[in-house]
Design a protein around this motif. Structure first.
Motif, mmCIF file in Angstrom:
data_model
loop_
_atom_site.group_PDB
_atom_site.id
_atom_site.type_symbol
_atom_site.label_atom_id
_atom_site.label_comp_id
_atom_site.label_asym_id
_atom_site.label_seq_id
_atom_site.Cartn_x
_atom_site.Cartn_y
_atom_site.Cartn_z
ATOM 1 N N GLY A 53 -3.287 -0.767 -2.928
ATOM 2 C CA GLY A 53 -4.243 0.147 -2.316
ATOM 3 C C GLY A 53 -3.542 1.428 -1.888
ATOM 4 O O GLY A 53 -2.313 1.464 -1.777
ATOM 5 N N ILE A 54 -4.330 2.488 -1.653
ATOM 6 C CA ILE A 54 -3.738 3.764 -1.244
ATOM 7 C C ILE A 54 -4.399 4.230 0.058
ATOM 8 O O ILE A 54 -5.632 4.167 0.197
ATOM 9 N N LEU A 107 0.843 -1.200 0.000
ATOM 10 C CA LEU A 107 0.000 0.000 0.000
ATOM 11 C C LEU A 107 0.875 1.245 0.000
ATOM 12 O O LEU A 107 2.017 1.207 0.461
ATOM 13 N N LEU A 108 0.299 2.326 -0.478
ATOM 14 C CA LEU A 108 1.014 3.601 -0.494
ATOM 15 C C LEU A 108 0.232 4.582 0.376
ATOM 16 O O LEU A 108 -0.993 4.675 0.256
ATOM 17 N N LYS A 109 0.933 5.293 1.265
ATOM 18 C CA LYS A 109 0.242 6.270 2.127
ATOM 19 C C LYS A 109 0.629 7.676 1.712
ATOM 20 O O LYS A 109 1.819 8.020 1.703
ATOM 21 N N THR A 121 -8.908 10.616 -4.680
ATOM 22 C CA THR A 121 -8.143 9.386 -4.922
ATOM 23 C C THR A 121 -9.073 8.274 -5.408
ATOM 24 O O THR A 121 -8.759 7.546 -6.353
ATOM 25 N N TYR A 122 -10.222 8.165 -4.746
ATOM 26 C CA TYR A 122 -11.198 7.128 -5.126
ATOM 27 C C TYR A 122 -11.617 7.294 -6.592
ATOM 28 O O TYR A 122 -11.641 6.322 -7.357
ATOM 29 N N LEU A 123 -11.921 8.530 -6.984
ATOM 30 C CA LEU A 123 -12.382 8.748 -8.363
ATOM 31 C C LEU A 123 -11.244 8.518 -9.359
ATOM 32 O O LEU A 123 -11.443 7.947 -10.423
ATOM 33 N N ILE A 155 -8.178 -0.075 -7.662
ATOM 34 C CA ILE A 155 -7.635 -0.480 -6.357
ATOM 35 C C ILE A 155 -8.461 0.197 -5.253
ATOM 36 O O ILE A 155 -9.024 1.275 -5.471
ATOM 37 N N PRO A 156 -8.523 -0.421 -4.062
ATOM 38 C CA PRO A 156 -9.284 0.197 -2.970
ATOM 39 C C PRO A 156 -8.514 1.338 -2.303
ATOM 40 O O PRO A 156 -7.285 1.405 -2.391
ATOM 41 N N VAL A 157 -9.259 2.206 -1.645
ATOM 42 C CA VAL A 157 -8.661 3.324 -0.925
ATOM 43 C C VAL A 157 -9.018 3.179 0.558
ATOM 44 O O VAL A 157 -10.139 2.796 0.895
ATOM 45 N N ILE A 158 -8.054 3.472 1.405
ATOM 46 C CA ILE A 158 -8.259 3.393 2.863
ATOM 47 C C ILE A 158 -8.341 4.830 3.377
ATOM 48 O O ILE A 158 -7.430 5.623 3.136
#
Ligand SMILES: Cc1cc2nc3c(=O)[nH]c(=O)nc-3n(C[C@H](O)[C@H](O)[C@H](O)COP(=O)(O)O)c2cc1C
Length: 364
Positions: free
Chosen positions: A241-242, A215-217, A282-284, A290-293
């Motif tokens: 995921g991000i 994942l990337l933060k 980010t979601y759009l 990929i999912p976003v947290i």
């Protein structure tokens, strides 16, 4: 621990300086405080299934920074979160910035920290985490770099190589504001090089049946255009995921507390709107690849549900835990479950991103 005792301990801890309060909390957790069974209750455990190819019993996790050295994973897992992200861990141990380096902004339900990745080093943390007993919560390991390193990409790579057989997922932290140069890894060329190197290594964990999600933060201080580029680089390099977002270096105008001028990253309630907008962007941009947290200012079921509707498949929190205590996990899970029922939504995944457009266009 019963509710009264918990309330008293929280009040006492809040009278201590912020960093002492945190180390005292870690000590109390180690001693077995706050492990009440009823906190395990999560009505969402049936509805959450597969994100990142992992089974989460519920979508609420402990954000990085709370258990920097992986000292209390089992104890935190008992409090009911679906996942705990240990770290940030760096290749070599380091002391971090001089104290004081963390400040409570009580009138704003916020914190400013400039810890600067104080940690005992990745091998120390992983050694402890490798002995974890509780497998009911997912283990994330967040990796960063030492302040004085001359070989940042190699350091990230070595951290990942050590972490990949112990963690359920690994987070590449390129967004903490307290390590000079760290956020420059959010520039696309540097990011591309870093992620391409790390992805290759993440595929080489010992268990071929257990691909390691990387994942990337990212920071909440990025522009919309930057986010689009970062998401494209992340997706094409193979990131799973991000996480949006780390603390902000900005200071909203409506802060009340005099400590707002301290240098460092701001977290908690005043970060909510900004981080939720960046989450929606980010979601759009990710277009469901990929999912976003979502993380930043979550302190209730309502704020957690807002993150989901803005685009979060999973949620993390830190600052509210220090203000409200561990009951927050069960409170949020129960409240989320209720909110979904009220909206006739059968599975939380159906709510993900339904208000993303609203959050992107909202003035924050
Ligand atoms: C005291 C403190 C220390 C933190 N340390 C880290 C860290 O080491 N690594 C990291 O990725 N994020 C760290 N964070 C950021 C949190 O993981 C989270 O992204 C941010 O605080 C926003 O969430 P919140 O508003 O729920 O606290 C830290 C936050 C706080 C308050």
């Amino acid at each position: 621990m019963n509710k009264l005792l918990e309330t008293i301990s929280l009040r006492l801890i809040r009278h201590l300086p912020a960093e002492t309060a945190h180390s005292t909390t870690i000590k109390l957790l180690k001693l077995g405080f706050a492990s009440s069974k009823d906190l395990k209750d999560s009505e969402l455990s049936e509805t959450i299934s597969n994100v990142l190819g992992l089974e989460f019993r519920n979508p609420i996790g402990v954000a990085a920074g709370f258990d920097k050295d992986g000292e209390v994973f089992d104890q935190l897992a008992q409090l009911g979160p679906g996942f705990v992200e240990a770290g940030t861990l760096t290749l070599e141990p380091q002391a971090g910035n001089p104290r004081p380096r963390v400040f409570r902004l009580s009138s704003d339900n916020a914190v400013i920290n400039r810890y600067g990745f104080n940690n005992k080093g990745i091998m120390n943390g992983l050694q402890r985490l490798s002995k974890r007993k509780d497998k009911s919560a997912i283990l994330g390991v967040n990796i960063g770099i030492n302040k004085d390193t001359q070989t940042p990409v190699e350091d990230y790579l070595e951290c990942l190589t050590h972490a990949r057989d112990i963690a359920d997922y690994v987070t590449v932290n390129v967004s903490s504001p307290n390590t000079p140069g760290l956020r420059s890894f959010q520039q696309v060329e540097k990011l591309e090089e870093l992620l391409n190197t790390l992805i290759k290594a993440s595929l080489k964990n010992n268990d071929a049946n257990r691909p390691l999600p990387l994942l990337l933060k990212i920071a909440p201080d990025l522009r919309n255009e930057d986010i689009h580029e970062i998401v494209d680089v992340a997706v094409s390099s193979g990131i799973s995921g991000i996480i949006v977002s780390n603390t902000t270096t900005s200071r909203p105008k409506n802060l009340l507390d005099a400590k707002q001028h301290e240098q460092g990253g701001l977290s908690g309630a005043p970060l909510f709107e900004l981080s939720t907008q960046k989450l929606a962007q980010t979601y759009l941009a990710a277009k469901k690849r990929i999912p976003v947290i979502g993380v930043g200012g979550v302190d209730s079921a309502e704020t957690a549900y807002t993150k989901v509707k803005a685009g979060a498949s999973l949620i993390q929190l830190y600052t509210a835990l220090t203000y409200k205590g561990p009951r927050l996990f069960s409170e949020i899970n129960k409240g989320l479950s209720k909110a979904l029922k009220n909206d006739n939504i059968e599975h939380i995944s159906e709510a993900v991103g339904i208000e993303a457009d609203y959050w992107v266009s909202k003035e924050v």
